[in-house]
Design a protein around this motif. Structure first.
Motif, PDB file in Angstrom:
ATOM      1  N   LYS A   1       0.899  -0.931  -0.210  1.00 36.86           N
ATOM      2  CA  LYS A   1      -0.089  -0.066   0.127  1.00 36.86           C
ATOM      3  C   LYS A   1       0.847   1.436   0.307  1.00 36.86           C
ATOM      4  O   LYS A   1       1.844   0.718   0.910  1.00 36.86           O
ATOM      5  CB  LYS A   1      -1.015   0.361   1.002  1.00 36.86           C
ATOM      6  N   CYS A   2       0.736   2.146  -1.076  1.00 38.03           N
ATOM      7  CA  CYS A   2       1.145   3.643  -0.943  1.00 38.03           C
ATOM      8  C   CYS A   2       0.198   4.186  -1.632  1.00 38.03           C
ATOM      9  O   CYS A   2       0.263   4.112  -3.264  1.00 38.03           O
ATOM     10  CB  CYS A   2       2.415   3.677  -1.613  1.00 38.03           C
ATOM     11  N   ASP A   3      -0.237   5.075  -1.362  1.00 39.03           N
ATOM     12  CA  ASP A   3      -1.364   5.844  -1.780  1.00 39.03           C
ATOM     13  C   ASP A   3      -1.236   7.243  -1.141  1.00 39.03           C
ATOM     14  O   ASP A   3      -0.344   7.012   0.154  1.00 39.03           O
ATOM     15  CB  ASP A   3      -2.580   5.163  -2.075  1.00 39.03           C
ATOM     16  N   SER A   4      -2.123   8.210  -1.536  1.00 39.06           N
ATOM     17  CA  SER A   4      -2.864   9.170  -0.803  1.00 39.06           C
ATOM     18  C   SER A   4      -2.615   8.170   0.980  1.00 39.06           C
ATOM     19  O   SER A   4      -3.598   9.627   1.689  1.00 39.06           O
ATOM     20  CB  SER A   4      -4.144   9.424  -0.686  1.00 39.06           C
ATOM     21  N   GLU A   5      -4.306   7.275   0.923  1.00 38.35           N
ATOM     22  CA  GLU A   5      -4.374   6.946   2.230  1.00 38.35           C
ATOM     23  C   GLU A   5      -3.165   6.983   2.889  1.00 38.35           C
ATOM     24  O   GLU A   5      -3.053   7.452   4.796  1.00 38.35           O
ATOM     25  CB  GLU A   5      -5.307   5.915   2.330  1.00 38.35           C
ATOM     26  N   SER A   6      -1.950   6.182   2.164  1.00 41.87           N
ATOM     27  CA  SER A   6      -1.050   6.078   3.753  1.00 41.87           C
ATOM     28  C   SER A   6       0.145   7.186   3.812  1.00 41.87           C
ATOM     29  O   SER A   6       1.049   7.076   4.478  1.00 41.87           O
ATOM     30  CB  SER A   6      -0.189   4.984   3.307  1.00 41.87           C
ATOM     31  N   THR A   7       0.022   7.854   2.584  1.00 41.31           N
ATOM     32  CA  THR A   7       0.639   9.141   3.179  1.00 41.31           C
ATOM     33  C   THR A   7      -0.065  10.578   2.936  1.00 41.31           C
ATOM     34  O   THR A   7      -0.940  10.958   1.559  1.00 41.31           O
ATOM     35  CB  THR A   7       1.967   9.469   1.515  1.00 41.31           C
ATOM     36  N   SER A   8      -0.498  11.019   3.714  1.00 41.84           N
ATOM     37  CA  SER A   8      -1.010  11.923   4.039  1.00 41.84           C
ATOM     38  C   SER A   8      -0.946  14.012   3.235  1.00 41.84           C
ATOM     39  O   SER A   8       0.654  13.386   2.895  1.00 41.84           O
ATOM     40  CB  SER A   8      -1.702  12.973   6.014  1.00 41.84           C
ATOM     41  N   GLN A   9      -1.284  14.524   3.378  1.00 37.20           N
ATOM     42  CA  GLN A   9      -1.223  15.416   2.669  1.00 37.20           C
ATOM     43  C   GLN A   9       0.933  16.401   3.708  1.00 37.20           C
ATOM     44  O   GLN A   9       1.107  16.719   3.046  1.00 37.20           O
ATOM     45  CB  GLN A   9      -1.782  16.453   2.526  1.00 37.20           C
ATOM     46  N   ALA A  10       0.457  15.708   4.732  1.00 36.33           N
ATOM     47  CA  ALA A  10       0.709  16.833   5.617  1.00 36.33           C
ATOM     48  C   ALA A  10       2.689  15.737   5.477  1.00 36.33           C
ATOM     49  O   ALA A  10       3.567  16.444   5.051  1.00 36.33           O
ATOM     50  CB  ALA A  10       0.894  16.163   7.558  1.00 36.33           C
ATOM     51  N   ASP A  11       2.588  14.748   5.273  1.00 39.41           N
ATOM     52  CA  ASP A  11       3.282  13.815   4.629  1.00 39.41           C
ATOM     53  C   ASP A  11       3.951  14.539   3.659  1.00 39.41           C
ATOM     54  O   ASP A  11       5.358  14.353   3.386  1.00 39.41           O
ATOM     55  CB  ASP A  11       3.268  12.321   5.008  1.00 39.41           C
TER      56      ASP A  11
ATOM     57  N   ASP B   1       3.943  17.075   2.157  1.00 40.67           N
ATOM     58  CA  ASP B   1       4.412  18.616   2.705  1.00 40.67           C
ATOM     59  C   ASP B   1       5.771  18.691   3.006  1.00 40.67           C
ATOM     60  O   ASP B   1       6.251  19.250   2.730  1.00 40.67           O
ATOM     61  CB  ASP B   1       3.729  19.537   3.453  1.00 40.67           C
ATOM     62  N   GLN B   2       6.374  17.964   4.204  1.00 41.85           N
ATOM     63  CA  GLN B   2       7.888  17.511   4.524  1.00 41.85           C
ATOM     64  C   GLN B   2       8.151  16.227   3.750  1.00 41.85           C
ATOM     65  O   GLN B   2       9.181  15.669   4.337  1.00 41.85           O
ATOM     66  CB  GLN B   2       6.971  16.800   6.103  1.00 41.85           C
ATOM     67  N   GLY B   3       7.739  15.877   2.647  1.00 38.48           N
ATOM     68  CA  GLY B   3       8.375  15.048   1.636  1.00 38.48           C
ATOM     69  C   GLY B   3       8.779  13.776   2.170  1.00 38.48           C
ATOM     70  O   GLY B   3      10.181  13.583   2.124  1.00 38.48           O
ATOM     71  N   VAL B   4       7.896  13.599   2.306  1.00 41.35           N
ATOM     72  CA  VAL B   4       7.709  11.252   3.460  1.00 41.35           C
ATOM     73  C   VAL B   4       6.777  10.646   2.245  1.00 41.35           C
ATOM     74  O   VAL B   4       5.646  11.179   2.525  1.00 41.35           O
ATOM     75  CB  VAL B   4       7.549  11.815   5.102  1.00 41.35           C
ATOM     76  N   VAL B   5       7.314  10.210   2.202  1.00 39.33           N
ATOM     77  CA  VAL B   5       5.726   9.116   1.742  1.00 39.33           C
ATOM     78  C   VAL B   5       6.335   8.001   2.522  1.00 39.33           C
ATOM     79  O   VAL B   5       7.824   7.393   3.043  1.00 39.33           O
ATOM     80  CB  VAL B   5       6.624   9.025   0.179  1.00 39.33           C
TER      81      VAL B   5
END
Length: 127
Positions: free
Chosen positions: A83-93, A95-99
């Protein structure tokens, strides 16, 4: 494989997913391999095309392990997930450059997944 060897988390009362040493070794191998295998994401914008490439790359690696018999289950869906999508990576993540990448695999019983969460720094999407 000697499935009887246990870690210190091996007490049945704890019900730890790290109870057996081979499960821990497999998890360590997957985590280290994926972390090394996704170093290229630091140069990519953190958006859906990157997430899709990550799912493809990690899925291919997990499929190879499944074909070699590393997981329980008769189908890939019952043996692992990525799983790697908008559910696992939030907008805050973002913005911080984290996937965030979430990988689950079934080392002992089909559909009883051990979950690994991997974070990697990714490039910023253009604003």
């Amino acid at each position: 494989i000697c499935w009887g060897s246990r870690t210190l988390d091996g007490a049945d009362q704890l019900e730890s997913q790290w109870k057996y040493i081979p499960v821990r070794r497999l998890a360590n191998y997957i985590e280290a391999s994926l972390y090394q295998g996704i170093q290229w994401v630091v140069f990519e914008p953190n958006d859906e095309p990157l997430w899709s490439q990550i799912r493809l790359n990690v899925g291919t690696f997990m499929q190879q392990l499944f074909e070699k018999g590393a997981f329980q289950g008769t189908t890939p869906k019952s043996a692992y997930f990525v799983k790697c999508d908008s559910e696992s990576t939030s907008q805050a993540d973002i913005d911080q450059g984290v996937v965030n990448i979430i990988v689950g695999f079934a080392p002992l019983l089909p559909a009883e997944f051990v979950i690994l969460q991997i974070q990697q720094i990714a490039g910023q999407s253009p604003t």
